[in-house]
Design an enzyme around this catalytic site. Structure first.
Site, PDB file in Angstrom:
ATOM      1  N   LYS A 152      39.978 -29.761  -4.446  1.00 38.73           N
ATOM      2  CA  LYS A 152      39.067 -29.767  -4.926  1.00 38.73           C
ATOM      3  C   LYS A 152      38.287 -28.951  -5.699  1.00 38.73           C
ATOM      4  O   LYS A 152      38.059 -27.696  -5.656  1.00 38.73           O
ATOM      5  CB  LYS A 152      38.384 -30.977  -4.310  1.00 38.73           C
ATOM      6  N   GLY A 174      34.393 -55.675  -9.497  1.00 39.45           N
ATOM      7  CA  GLY A 174      34.563 -54.835 -10.205  1.00 39.45           C
ATOM      8  C   GLY A 174      36.039 -55.169 -11.219  1.00 39.45           C
ATOM      9  O   GLY A 174      36.908 -56.375 -10.528  1.00 39.45           O
ATOM     10  N   GLY A 230      37.597 -53.332 -13.975  1.00 46.14           N
ATOM     11  CA  GLY A 230      37.847 -51.342 -14.158  1.00 46.14           C
ATOM     12  C   GLY A 230      39.761 -51.993 -13.863  1.00 46.14           C
ATOM     13  O   GLY A 230      40.377 -52.178 -13.629  1.00 46.14           O
ATOM     14  N   ASN A 231      40.133 -50.003 -14.309  1.00 48.98           N
ATOM     15  CA  ASN A 231      41.371 -49.587 -14.164  1.00 48.98           C
ATOM     16  C   ASN A 231      41.520 -49.870 -11.978  1.00 48.98           C
ATOM     17  O   ASN A 231      42.764 -50.310 -12.570  1.00 48.98           O
ATOM     18  CB  ASN A 231      41.255 -47.928 -14.565  1.00 48.98           C
ATOM     19  N   ALA A 232      41.202 -50.048 -11.558  1.00 46.71           N
ATOM     20  CA  ALA A 232      42.016 -50.227  -9.964  1.00 46.71           C
ATOM     21  C   ALA A 232      41.966 -51.649 -10.502  1.00 46.71           C
ATOM     22  O   ALA A 232      42.907 -51.438  -9.670  1.00 46.71           O
ATOM     23  CB  ALA A 232      41.048 -49.017  -9.039  1.00 46.71           C
TER      24      ALA A 232
HETATM   25  P1  NAD Z   1      37.160 -47.576 -13.882  1.00 44.65           P
HETATM   26  O1  NAD Z   1      35.159 -47.003 -14.603  1.00 44.65           O
HETATM   27  O2  NAD Z   1      37.835 -48.259 -14.940  1.00 44.65           O
HETATM   28  O3  NAD Z   1      35.749 -49.261 -13.747  1.00 44.65           O
HETATM   29  C1  NAD Z   1      34.517 -49.490 -12.867  1.00 44.65           C
HETATM   30  C2  NAD Z   1      34.596 -51.284 -13.450  1.00 44.65           C
HETATM   31  O4  NAD Z   1      33.550 -51.400 -11.860  1.00 44.65           O
HETATM   32  C3  NAD Z   1      33.502 -51.807 -14.475  1.00 44.65           C
HETATM   33  O5  NAD Z   1      34.600 -52.434 -14.351  1.00 44.65           O
HETATM   34  C4  NAD Z   1      32.387 -52.028 -13.970  1.00 44.65           C
HETATM   35  O6  NAD Z   1      31.999 -52.706 -15.325  1.00 44.65           O
HETATM   36  C5  NAD Z   1      32.629 -51.938 -12.320  1.00 44.65           C
HETATM   37  N1  NAD Z   1      31.072 -51.968 -12.114  1.00 44.65           N
HETATM   38  C6  NAD Z   1      30.092 -51.045 -12.583  1.00 44.65           C
HETATM   39  N2  NAD Z   1      29.315 -51.367 -11.890  1.00 44.65           N
HETATM   40  C7  NAD Z   1      29.815 -53.103 -11.213  1.00 44.65           C
HETATM   41  C8  NAD Z   1      28.551 -53.268 -10.690  1.00 44.65           C
HETATM   42  N3  NAD Z   1      26.795 -53.162 -10.060  1.00 44.65           N
HETATM   43  N4  NAD Z   1      29.480 -54.306  -9.890  1.00 44.65           N
HETATM   44  C9  NAD Z   1      30.395 -55.024 -10.254  1.00 44.65           C
HETATM   45  N5  NAD Z   1      31.477 -54.408 -11.235  1.00 44.65           N
HETATM   46  C10 NAD Z   1      30.719 -52.847 -11.652  1.00 44.65           C
HETATM   47  O7  NAD Z   1      36.858 -47.256 -13.389  1.00 44.65           O
HETATM   48  P2  NAD Z   1      38.154 -47.415 -12.113  1.00 44.65           P
HETATM   49  O8  NAD Z   1      39.045 -45.863 -12.255  1.00 44.65           O
HETATM   50  O9  NAD Z   1      38.624 -48.230 -11.576  1.00 44.65           O
HETATM   51  O10 NAD Z   1      37.763 -46.845 -10.817  1.00 44.65           O
HETATM   52  C11 NAD Z   1      36.569 -47.538  -9.630  1.00 44.65           C
HETATM   53  C12 NAD Z   1      36.669 -47.063  -8.422  1.00 44.65           C
HETATM   54  O11 NAD Z   1      38.175 -46.895  -7.985  1.00 44.65           O
HETATM   55  C13 NAD Z   1      36.233 -45.586  -7.682  1.00 44.65           C
HETATM   56  O12 NAD Z   1      35.468 -45.975  -7.069  1.00 44.65           O
HETATM   57  C14 NAD Z   1      36.867 -44.556  -8.307  1.00 44.65           C
HETATM   58  O13 NAD Z   1      36.304 -43.747  -7.497  1.00 44.65           O
HETATM   59  C15 NAD Z   1      38.135 -45.383  -7.691  1.00 44.65           C
HETATM   60  N6  NAD Z   1      39.498 -44.982  -7.353  1.00 44.65           N
HETATM   61  C16 NAD Z   1      40.169 -44.820  -8.968  1.00 44.65           C
HETATM   62  C17 NAD Z   1      40.970 -44.453  -9.410  1.00 44.65           C
HETATM   63  C18 NAD Z   1      41.511 -44.590 -10.498  1.00 44.65           C
HETATM   64  O14 NAD Z   1      42.741 -43.377 -10.076  1.00 44.65           O
HETATM   65  N7  NAD Z   1      41.600 -44.796 -11.293  1.00 44.65           N
HETATM   66  C19 NAD Z   1      41.399 -43.187  -7.988  1.00 44.65           C
HETATM   67  C20 NAD Z   1      41.176 -43.474  -6.752  1.00 44.65           C
HETATM   68  C21 NAD Z   1      39.479 -44.038  -6.899  1.00 44.65           C
END
Ligand code: NAD
Length: 424
Positions: free
Chosen positions: A111, A226, A228-230
Site C-alpha cells: 500500500k 448505501g 454507490g458502486n459496491a
Molecule cells: P461510492 O462513493 O460509490 O458509494 C458510497 C455510497 O454511500 C453513496 O451512495 C453515498 O450516498 C452513500 N452514503 C454516504 N454516507 C451515507 C450515510 N451516512 N448513510 C447511508 N449511505 C451513505 O463508494 P463505493 O466505492 O461503493 O464504496 C463503498 C464502500 O465499499 C467503502 O467502504 C469502500 O471502502 C468499500 N469498497 C469499495 C470497493 C470498490 O471497488 N468500489 C472495493 C472495496 C471496498
C-alpha cells in the site's frame, strides 16, 4: 507515538490469528506482522505559481511470500498527519497480504500514497501529473510487474495509474509495461468487469453463505445500506440470483419498499433526483430502522462503524455481506456470532476488486484479453473457494468468519514462508 495506531490494530489481528493456529513462536509472529520494507520519499514539484512544494510519499511492502506485492496508492491527508499516514499504509499493506491470501490469488500485500488531498487543495491537472510522475520516479526502483503492482485507491483514478505506468515504462528502456499497475482504463490494458467487481464479488459470497445456511436466494429479502458502486452492483447481481431488494439508503436518507423494487428503477430515480429518497411506493425510515428491518441479507455498503452493539442486538437478518470496509465494530462481532448471524467479513466480501486486479495483471503479462464473462467466471472461482475455505475454518475452530478468514490467510502465508525458509 501515533494516536489510535492502525498498525497496532493490524498487528493485533495477526496475533489473534496466530492464537487460533497455535503459532507461539514470537519471531514468526513478528515476521508476519511487520512490513518487509517501508519506503518514504520526498517529491519536489514545481507548482503552477512557479514555487517548489515538497510532498511526502510512501510505499509499504508488507509480504511477498506468495507473490509480488499488490495494493493501492491513495492521495489523502488523514487527520493524524504524515506520521499517521505512515502507520496507516503499513496497516493497509498488511490487510492486503491477508486479502490476497484468503481468495488465493498469488500476490502479496502493499500500500502507498502521497500525503495530499487533491479535492480540497484543488491541484490543477498539470500539478497532479507532475506530482504523480514524480512519485512514480521515486518508487520506480521498488515496483515492477514481478515486484510490486500498485492500483487506484482513495482519490486516485485510471488517469494516475496510466501516468505511473508510462513513467515506469520510460524509465525502463521504453519497454511497454502495463503489468506494473492495475486499475487502468480499458484502452490502456485495463480489464473488463472492473466496475462491477466489488458488488459482484459480494453477491457471490452471499450466494455461498445462503447455500451454507440452506436459505433459498429466490425471494430472499435484501437491504442495501448505501447506494454507490459496491452496493448497487451487489443489489443488481443478487436480484439476478433471485433475491428481492426491499431497502436502500444514501447520504440523504433511507427507504423501505416492503414488497421490493427493481434496483435499476432505483438507480434511474437516483440519477433523476440525486437521492434514493422519495422513490415511488417507498416509506422513509431512519438509518437504524433500515438496518434492523426484518430481512434475510443485509449489505452494509457505505461507511465504516455502522453496526455497534446496540444495532447488533436488534438485527433481524441471517447474513451480513460487508461490501464496505469496517462497517461492524469489534464489540458487535460476539453478539452477531451468538445470534447465529453469518457475517461475511469485508476482507472477503469486498475482495472482488483485488481478484479482478489480479486478472488484469495476468492479461497484461500474457498480452491476451478475456471477455467480461471469462473474467467474471474466473473471479467467481476464487471468491467461492475463499468463502468455502473460510467457512470450513470457522466450523473447525468454532470461531466467527472474521477470525476464520484471518486465520486462513495467515496459515497460507506461513505455508509459503516455511517452504522457502530464510535466505540469505
Ligand atoms: P461510492 O462513493 O460509490 O458509494 C458510497 C455510497 O454511500 C453513496 O451512495 C453515498 O450516498 C452513500 N452514503 C454516504 N454516507 C451515507 C450515510 N451516512 N448513510 C447511508 N449511505 C451513505 O463508494 P463505493 O466505492 O461503493 O464504496 C463503498 C464502500 O465499499 C467503502 O467502504 C469502500 O471502502 C468499500 N469498497 C469499495 C470497493 C470498490 O471497488 N468500489 C472495493 C472495496 C471496498
Amino acid at each position: 507515538m501515533v494516536k489510535n495506531d492502525p498498525f497496532e490494530n493490524a498487528t493485533k489481528q495477526v496475533n489473534d490469528a496466530c492464537d487460533v493456529l497455535g503459532i507461539k513462536d514470537k519471531g514468526l509472529r513478528e515476521y508476519l506482522a511487520m512490513p518487509n520494507r517501508l519506503l518514504r520519499v520526498k517529491i519536489p514539484v514545481k507548482m503552477d505559481n512557479g514555487k517548489i512544494r515538497v510532498f511526502t510519499g510512501f510505499r509499504s511492502q508488507h509480504n511477498n511470500d506468495r507473490g509480488p506485492y499488490k495494493g493501492g496508492i491513495r492521495y489523502f491527508d488523514p487527520k493524524g498527519g504524515v506520521e499517521y499516514m505512515e502507520r496507516e499504509v503499513m496497516a493497509l499493506s498488511s490487510w492486503m497480504t491477508w486479502k490476497c491470501a484468503i481468495v488465493d490469488v498469488p500476490l502479496g500485500g502493499g500500500k502507498g500514497g502521497i500525503f495530499v488531498n487533491p479535492k480540497t487543495e484543488k491541484l490543477s491537472d498539470g500539478e497532479m501529473e507532475r506530482l504523480t510522475r514524480g512519485f512514480a520516479y521515486k518508487i520506480a526502483e521498488v515496483i515492477g510487474p514481478r515486484k510490486d503492482i500498485p492500483a487506484p485507491d482513495v482519490y486516485t483514478t485510471g488517469r494516475e495509474m496510466t501516468q505511473i505506468m508510462d513513467t515506469f515504462s520510460k524509465l525502463n528502456d521504453n519497454q511497454y509495461s502495463p503489468g506494473v499497475i492495475t486499475g487502468k482504463p480499458i484502452s490502456m490494458g485495463g480489464s473488463l468487469a472492473r466496475n462491477v467487481a466489488t458488488g459482484l464479488g459480494t453477491a457471490y459470497c452471499v450466494r455461498e453463505a445462503a447455500k451454507a445456511l440452506k436459505i433459498k436466494l429466490k425471494g430472499a429479502k435484501v437491504v442495501l445500506q448505501g447506494f454507490g458502486n459496491a452496493s448497487t452492483f451487489a443489489g443488481i447481481y443478487l436480484e439476478k440470483m433471485g433475491a428481492k431488494i426491499i431497502g436502500a439508503s444514501d447520504s440523504k436518507g433511507s427507504i423501505i419498499v416492503p414488497n421490493g423494487f427493481k434496483t435499476e428503477k432505483l438507480i434511474a430515480h437516483k440519477e433523476k433526483t440525486g437521492s434514493v429518497v422519495n422513490f415511488p411506493g417507498s416509506k422513509t425510515v431512519s438509518t437504524e430502522e433500515l438496518l434492523t428491518t426484518k430481512c434475510d441479507i443485509l449489505i452494509p455498503g457505505a461507511l465504516e462503524n455502522q453496526i455497534d452493539a446496540k444495532i447488533a442486538k436488534n438485527l433481524k437478518c441471517k447474513i451480513i455481506g460487508e461490501a464496505a470496509n469496517g462497517p461492524t465494530l469489534p464489540e458487535a462481532d460476539p453478539i452477531l456470532y451468538k445470534n447465529k448471524i453469518l457475517v461475511i467479513p469485508d476482507i472477503l466480501a469486498n475482495s472482488g476488486g483485488v481478484c479482478i486486479s489480479y486478472l488484469e495483471w495476468v492479461q497484461n503479462n500474457m498480452g491476451y484479453y478475456w471477455t467480461f464473462d471469462e473474467v467474471a467466471n474466473k473471479m467467481e472461482a476464487n471468491i467461492t473457494k475463499g468463502f468455502r475455505d473460510a467457512y470450513e475454518m470457522s466450523k473447525k475452530h468454532k470461531i466467527d468468519m472474521r477470525k476464520a478468514a484471518m486465520a486462513l490467510a495467515v496459515q497460507r502465508v506461513v505455508e509459503a514462508f516455511e517452504q522457502k525458509g530464510i535466505w540469505p
